[in-house]
Write an enzyme that holds these catalytic residues in place. Structure first.
Site, PDB file in Angstrom:
ATOM      1  N   ILE A 105       0.835  -1.214   0.000  1.00 39.90           N
ATOM      2  CA  ILE A 105       0.000   0.000   0.000  1.00 39.90           C
ATOM      3  C   ILE A 105       0.865   1.257   0.000  1.00 39.90           C
ATOM      4  O   ILE A 105       0.516   2.272  -0.621  1.00 39.90           O
ATOM      5  CB  ILE A 105      -0.996  -0.008   1.195  1.00 39.90           C
ATOM      6  CG1 ILE A 105      -2.117   0.994   0.985  1.00 39.90           C
ATOM      7  CG2 ILE A 105      -0.288   0.231   2.520  1.00 39.90           C
ATOM      8  CD1 ILE A 105      -3.138   0.558  -0.038  1.00 39.90           C
ATOM      9  N   LYS A 158      -7.067   3.635   7.071  1.00 40.40           N
ATOM     10  CA  LYS A 158      -7.974   2.628   7.647  1.00 40.40           C
ATOM     11  C   LYS A 158      -7.345   1.260   7.853  1.00 40.40           C
ATOM     12  O   LYS A 158      -6.592   0.849   7.010  1.00 40.40           O
ATOM     13  CB  LYS A 158      -9.210   2.480   6.760  1.00 40.40           C
ATOM     14  CG  LYS A 158      -8.914   1.904   5.383  1.00 40.40           C
ATOM     15  CD  LYS A 158      -9.302   0.586   4.837  1.00 40.40           C
ATOM     16  CE  LYS A 158      -9.779  -0.557   5.529  1.00 40.40           C
ATOM     17  NZ  LYS A 158      -9.920  -1.765   4.643  1.00 40.40           N
ATOM     18  N   SER A 176      11.534   0.516   7.005  1.00 41.94           N
ATOM     19  CA  SER A 176      11.049  -0.806   6.624  1.00 41.94           C
ATOM     20  C   SER A 176      11.960  -1.869   7.197  1.00 41.94           C
ATOM     21  O   SER A 176      13.162  -1.662   7.338  1.00 41.94           O
ATOM     22  CB  SER A 176      10.945  -0.947   5.101  1.00 41.94           C
ATOM     23  OG  SER A 176      12.213  -1.033   4.515  1.00 41.94           O
ATOM     24  N   ARG A 177      11.368  -2.975   7.553  1.00 39.09           N
ATOM     25  CA  ARG A 177      12.158  -4.075   8.120  1.00 39.09           C
ATOM     26  C   ARG A 177      12.979  -4.750   7.035  1.00 39.09           C
ATOM     27  O   ARG A 177      14.075  -5.244   7.270  1.00 39.09           O
ATOM     28  CB  ARG A 177      11.239  -5.086   8.812  1.00 39.09           C
ATOM     29  CG  ARG A 177      10.802  -4.610  10.185  1.00 39.09           C
ATOM     30  CD  ARG A 177       9.899  -5.610  10.853  1.00 39.09           C
ATOM     31  NE  ARG A 177       8.737  -5.890  10.017  1.00 39.09           N
ATOM     32  CZ  ARG A 177       7.757  -6.711  10.370  1.00 39.09           C
ATOM     33  NH1 ARG A 177       7.801  -7.333  11.523  1.00 39.09           N
ATOM     34  NH2 ARG A 177       6.723  -6.915   9.565  1.00 39.09           N
TER      35      ARG A 177
END
Lengths: 311, 311
Positions: B13, B91, B35-36
């Protein structure tokens, strides 16, 4: 000025708690009851429902206490507010968060007092425990609520139906004490629910909350001595233990003086204050915590529940 | 003034929607990613987590958009607000109502803008439908959201885990449109959930709301043509139908002009307004409705769900 109050719904809780509390409080006069069975308090007129009561006694009622099951409360409370009455809702205020939020909005719009009370918040040690914890940081919280559903709810099928709360029916009492005394919001992080294979609501629940070591264990299958305790440790190594649903309080192991137990009289004293001031007081936190537990729930199926071994 | 923004979490996303929306909006500059996996946008520095980012770029970030799964959002958002950053949460904002309420309180306390957005509320016809319904009384609401979970979520096990929402993951999009366009609050009265025997979250849900004839049907088992429609009838016999997740609008059967589809660009335009004004905008209603549905849920066990017939 005396508050002329009607009881809407006349079951066990109305008879055992509301009627004597109103009778003992000079702020109130019980002027009417509604009940489907026709049962009422001594000498008090009884009507089929709120509509019939309002039609028969126009301008003669100031407030209602709604003592029906949760599923019909929202509609009755909305009608009462619209009719210009103050409204008292004992725990749980409504079946859902949307319903109580709608009532809050209506009460504000029509300027009528709305009070959603939690009787366990009026337990003898809650005020003292809240004062002890004010300004502290809690490191550990352990809520333990173990009782025998067969002893307290024998034959009450509704507790297992959708919306019936299951073990959260007593559990929400514990949560209402915890939210009243803790200096910080309780935030659910995980919820393990045990669900009898033949029922819709849980018989046991283990909740984990945000924080170093915050948890709650509710179990309705307990035999023998019941336990309803809340243990708290602060970062300053203070140890606080509320026992017997808030009827006893120990601070670092030493018994703390407690007020006499008078939960429902205390609810009515608070409601009288709110009516006199034209104010509302609605605490949705305990219901919000149960809803959040259901959002995160991991359900494990356990053995079917029957009321008696031979059933 | 350009808002220097970081993306926290860099999955599909973030790549597909957030990066191009930020690139196209002159109010924003993407200055960092966490980010991992170490994956990031072209030429944008990447950090392991928010803490590392703040340590490396002190005073160089104004805002974050949190694109992680819901279960870790609350802690990240709390840290970001405490660090003086504006926060965007798409959301669902958090895993629970308590978490988002806590963030609202923190944002107010530290004066930082917090925006909980619902991308479907930015669908091309939502504004027009809301305007058409303003001041009307709705008599009938029918939400129908039927799609194939295997098409949209193939292999995503988290949707079936506790907190994973199940069919409410798409269903909450429908609810977010409904709450944005309806003149009255949606209040759940009943919820029938269908639960695969091997999963923790529902694969289908039928909700009934307060009102003359208000309902929603969500189903993730649908094959063939998908349907994401909201049909509304008012007491003045106006008929409004939103199709394709709010991409089309028919009023009394006649197609209504629609804006171009630009959900995420529209979210960022709104967020830029809020940051400039120093204001928050948090809508919890769609999440509240899901929580209320779970409070009232009647669960029926249905056949186990497997991703492929041969699994």
């Amino acid at each position: 000025m005396t508050i002329r109050i009607a009881l809407i719904g006349f079951g066990k809780i109305a008879r055992d708690q509301h009627v004597p509390s109103i009778a003992a409080d000079p702020h109130f006069e019980l002027v009417a009851v509604t009940s489907r069975s026709g049962e009422t308090a001594d000498g008090v007129p009884c009507f089929a429902d709120l509509g019939a009561l309002l039609a028969a006694m126009p301008g003669q009622i100031d407030a209602v206490a709604i003592c029906t099951p949760p599923d019909v409360r929202h509609a009755i409370a909305a009608d009462a507010l619209d009719a210009g009455l103050a409204v008292l809702l004992e725990k749980p205020p409504t079946a859902t968060l949307g319903e109580i939020e709608d009532l809050v909005q209506r009460a504000a719009a029509c300027g009528q007092p709305l009070h959603a009370s939690w009787h366990s918040q009026h337990a003898p040690t809650v005020r003292a425990a809240a004062a002890l914890l004010r300004g502290t940081v809690v490191r550990r919280l352990r809520i333990t609520w173990r009782e025998d559903v067969r002893k307290w709810h024998s034959g009450q099928e509704w507790i297992w139906e959708p919306g019936g709360f299951g073990v959260f029916d007593p559990g929400i009492n514990a949560l209402s004490i915890a939210t009243a005394i803790l200096p910080e919001r309780l935030i659910v992080r995980a919820a393990d629910l045990q669900l009898p294979g033949n029922r819709q609501t849980p018989i046991a629940a283990d909740l984990t909350f945000a924080g170093e070591d915050f948890s709650a264990a509710f179990d309705w299958r307990h035999q023998g001595d019941e336990e309803r305790t809340i243990e708290i440790e602060t970062t300053t190594n203070r140890h606080i233990k509320l026992g017997d649903s808030g009827a006893s309080l120990f601070v670092d192991g030493i018994a703390h003086p407690v007020e006499p137990r008078a939960e429902y009289p205390s609810i009515y004293a608070r409601f009288a204050e709110l009516v006199a001031a034209g104010q509302s007081d609605v605490d949705v936190e305990p219901l919000r915590i149960v809803a959040d537990a259901l959002l995160l729930a991991r359900r494990t199926m356990v053995e079917p529940f029957v009321w008696t071994a031979g059933e």
